[in-house]
Design an enzyme around this catalytic site. Sequence first.
Site, mmCIF file in Angstrom:
data_model
loop_
_atom_site.group_PDB
_atom_site.id
_atom_site.type_symbol
_atom_site.label_atom_id
_atom_site.label_comp_id
_atom_site.label_asym_id
_atom_site.label_seq_id
_atom_site.Cartn_x
_atom_site.Cartn_y
_atom_site.Cartn_z
ATOM 1 N N GLU A 77 -5.162 2.082 2.157
ATOM 2 C CA GLU A 77 -5.297 0.936 3.082
ATOM 3 C C GLU A 77 -5.726 0.991 4.607
ATOM 4 O O GLU A 77 -6.078 0.293 5.078
ATOM 5 C CB GLU A 77 -3.948 0.081 2.692
ATOM 6 C CG GLU A 77 -3.574 -1.360 3.658
ATOM 7 C CD GLU A 77 -3.276 -1.173 4.802
ATOM 8 O OE1 GLU A 77 -3.352 -2.271 5.433
ATOM 9 O OE2 GLU A 77 -3.009 -0.331 5.524
ATOM 10 N N GLU A 78 -4.883 2.225 4.908
ATOM 11 C CA GLU A 78 -5.005 2.553 6.240
ATOM 12 C C GLU A 78 -6.222 2.532 6.906
ATOM 13 O O GLU A 78 -6.519 3.079 8.083
ATOM 14 C CB GLU A 78 -3.870 3.636 6.814
ATOM 15 C CG GLU A 78 -2.518 3.184 6.266
ATOM 16 C CD GLU A 78 -1.823 2.390 7.239
ATOM 17 O OE1 GLU A 78 -2.516 1.797 8.208
ATOM 18 O OE2 GLU A 78 -0.497 2.187 7.306
ATOM 19 N N HIS A 132 2.324 4.166 12.317
ATOM 20 C CA HIS A 132 1.414 4.989 12.295
ATOM 21 C C HIS A 132 1.579 6.248 13.130
ATOM 22 O O HIS A 132 0.687 7.050 13.775
ATOM 23 C CB HIS A 132 0.042 4.306 13.127
ATOM 24 C CG HIS A 132 -0.447 3.048 12.065
ATOM 25 N ND1 HIS A 132 -1.177 2.332 12.452
ATOM 26 C CD2 HIS A 132 -0.095 2.548 11.065
ATOM 27 C CE1 HIS A 132 -1.722 1.419 11.828
ATOM 28 N NE2 HIS A 132 -0.828 1.720 10.651
ATOM 29 N N ASP A 160 3.446 -5.819 3.165
ATOM 30 C CA ASP A 160 3.352 -4.656 4.081
ATOM 31 C C ASP A 160 3.701 -4.791 5.181
ATOM 32 O O ASP A 160 3.701 -5.504 6.013
ATOM 33 C CB ASP A 160 1.761 -4.555 4.526
ATOM 34 C CG ASP A 160 1.269 -3.450 5.204
ATOM 35 O OD1 ASP A 160 1.992 -2.737 5.553
ATOM 36 O OD2 ASP A 160 -0.005 -3.600 5.469
ATOM 37 N N ASP A 162 5.586 1.447 6.940
ATOM 38 C CA ASP A 162 4.485 1.010 6.806
ATOM 39 C C ASP A 162 3.862 2.249 6.207
ATOM 40 O O ASP A 162 3.093 3.018 6.311
ATOM 41 C CB ASP A 162 3.467 1.113 8.073
ATOM 42 C CG ASP A 162 2.140 0.619 8.159
ATOM 43 O OD1 ASP A 162 1.725 0.211 7.055
ATOM 44 O OD2 ASP A 162 1.378 0.638 9.232
ATOM 45 N N HIS A 181 0.905 -1.208 0.146
ATOM 46 C CA HIS A 181 -0.194 0.174 0.218
ATOM 47 C C HIS A 181 0.737 1.052 0.054
ATOM 48 O O HIS A 181 1.892 1.286 0.606
ATOM 49 C CB HIS A 181 -1.083 0.033 1.117
ATOM 50 C CG HIS A 181 -0.508 0.234 2.395
ATOM 51 N ND1 HIS A 181 -0.369 1.360 3.201
ATOM 52 C CD2 HIS A 181 -0.224 -0.913 3.379
ATOM 53 C CE1 HIS A 181 0.061 1.133 4.445
ATOM 54 N NE2 HIS A 181 0.280 -0.283 4.749
HETATM 55 N N1 BES Z 1 0.754 -2.707 7.894
HETATM 56 C C1 BES Z 1 -0.442 -2.695 9.002
HETATM 57 C C2 BES Z 1 -0.636 -4.043 9.348
HETATM 58 C C3 BES Z 1 -0.039 -4.875 10.419
HETATM 59 C C4 BES Z 1 0.682 -4.140 11.549
HETATM 60 C C5 BES Z 1 0.443 -6.075 10.526
HETATM 61 C C6 BES Z 1 1.331 -4.629 12.427
HETATM 62 C C7 BES Z 1 0.963 -6.784 11.367
HETATM 63 C C8 BES Z 1 1.578 -5.999 12.562
HETATM 64 C C9 BES Z 1 -1.680 -2.185 8.114
HETATM 65 O O1 BES Z 1 -1.207 -0.995 7.470
HETATM 66 C C10 BES Z 1 -2.460 -1.560 9.271
HETATM 67 O O2 BES Z 1 -2.400 -0.693 9.835
HETATM 68 N N2 BES Z 1 -3.753 -2.216 9.055
HETATM 69 C C11 BES Z 1 -4.950 -1.859 10.227
HETATM 70 C C12 BES Z 1 -6.161 -2.599 9.807
HETATM 71 C C13 BES Z 1 -6.892 -1.984 8.496
HETATM 72 C C14 BES Z 1 -8.090 -2.826 8.148
HETATM 73 C C15 BES Z 1 -7.051 -0.559 8.390
HETATM 74 C C16 BES Z 1 -4.500 -2.369 11.521
HETATM 75 O O3 BES Z 1 -3.594 -3.233 11.671
HETATM 76 O O4 BES Z 1 -5.243 -1.838 12.553
HETATM 77 ZN ZN ZN Z 2 -0.708 0.484 9.065
#
Ligand code: BES
Ligand code: ZN
Length: 521
Positions: free
Chosen positions: A278-279, A383, A306, A244, A224
């Site tokens: 994505e976020e 984040h 990712d 990220d 992403h």
């Molecule tokens: N890269 C992250 C996902 C992640 C973080 C996987 C840490 C494993 C460990 C992704 O960009 C993210 O932040 N995803 C969100 C969920 C999404 C549905 C918005 C999350 O994990 O809260």
């Molecule tokens: Zn993220």
Amino acid sequence: MAVRFTTLLAASLLAGAAGAAQAQQKTFWITVGDNAYAQLKKAAPQAIARESRSLTAQAEVAGKAAVKDQVHLVEVDEQQMLKLSAAVHHELKRCGGFMMHKSEAEGLAALSPQTQRATLAPVLTRPSYVLDNQSAITPLVPQLQASNIAQTITDMSAFTNRYYTTTAGVNASDWLKNKWTTMAAGRSDITVTQFTHSGYPQKSVILTINGTDNGSEVVVLGAHLDSINTNGTTETTRAPGADDDASGIASMTEALRVMLASNYKPRRTIKMIGYAAEEVGLRGSQDIATWHKNNNVNVVGVMQLDMTNYKGSPSDIYMYTDYTDSTQNDFVVKLIQTYQPTLTIGYDRCGYGCSDHASWTAQGYWSSMPFETSFNQDNPYIHTANDTYANMGNQADHALKFARLGLTFAMELGSDGAGTPPPPDKVETFSGSLTLNQKRTFGPFKAATGTFKASTTGTGDVDLYARKTTAPTTTSYDCKSDGSTATETCSISMAANGDVYVLLNGYSASSYTLTVTYKPQ
Ligand code: BES
Ligand code: ZN
């Protein structure tokens, strides 16, 4: 531990999504994992799941039991969404995100990948997962370089942020489009386009390498391009998103560079995708996966990169077992063991659809997510304004492993498909003459499974014998043909690879041409 979804983000999502006119009535369909759902029930007891399904993660490694997670589709209003975000923020300190759905129907579809798979079944082709492109791939693996990955991470994290609604977020998408376009210049079989989403200005970027002869089968490598800082989402909020997920885009881009340098032309179509948004609930990838499903596209495999550059766990690459396909995951493990045999492999799970691989899984496609760490040991800076290249130790060696994995995935799956022709039969001919009762033996012919056939033409009277493993005699053979002319034919059905011998006998003084036809080993 990173907090993934804050009150502030939810508030800004609501503001962006709800039209001014119906701001009061607006509700949202979201899917959440068990942990977030438990928080939602505490914080907003009226928000009852419309539907809950269990998704069984694969038995992770031999000896470990399969893990059952549930996923819940819930309709929430603004108040409930804010409460959920706050609860996740304060209570869980992890396991935050939820997938946002455009409608109840789309949310329900996301709960049943099996149903989606069933409707796709007529177009989907499960690949053989045979590693048969080693001679092309092996010399390329050392050509990938960490320094190029570092440069892309640095360039992308120089944008103030890459948030899906900001000017910088839009510019980052344009920048990636231009970078890939420049790299692919001169290749008429490659196009780079942007995918426009409704409701926000950031576009996804799609690079397509058309397959030479099996182009209707598509291999997807994705990452992403957006970033987020959950403490604020204004035009000027700093959200470098170096890990990220600039790291995923950079790993993919380095794989692309080496594929282009070698002038690789895949048989299947390869798509490299930089997803927008994505976020904020996997929104860009949901549009793109749904588009492929609605157009009956035969996507034979998807890999998501990712977060690839933070080394926080003992193993090199962690295979995430939920919202992914276990058969394809086994293939990815085989790729690591074959092309990067010194790397160690771990297994873990997010417990919810944590990245864009889940969007493809929801549509019934086979998807994998190799990840930089175990779930508990992930990069603590994501984040935030501190997700920087410096905070990954100013190196891109970890991301290099994922770049190599992406290249091997694209080039192994890209190289074959249903259109692979079987090898042609081998045909050999021998001519000569025989006196009365003279015998001549031919072989061994190294025949593969299939039909071995021998035939003669000529003058006089020739008799033909054939036998597996050892030379035939006129009394021991697997097939014989002894008519009263020189025209004979006999065949043996080979159940496995083996040697075959042929005997000709001059029943009278003769001349012959012997032809043998078989599948070569
Ligand atoms: N890269 C992250 C996902 C992640 C973080 C996987 C840490 C494993 C460990 C992704 O960009 C993210 O932040 N995803 C969100 C969920 C999404 C549905 C918005 C999350 O994990 O809260
Ligand atoms: Zn993220």
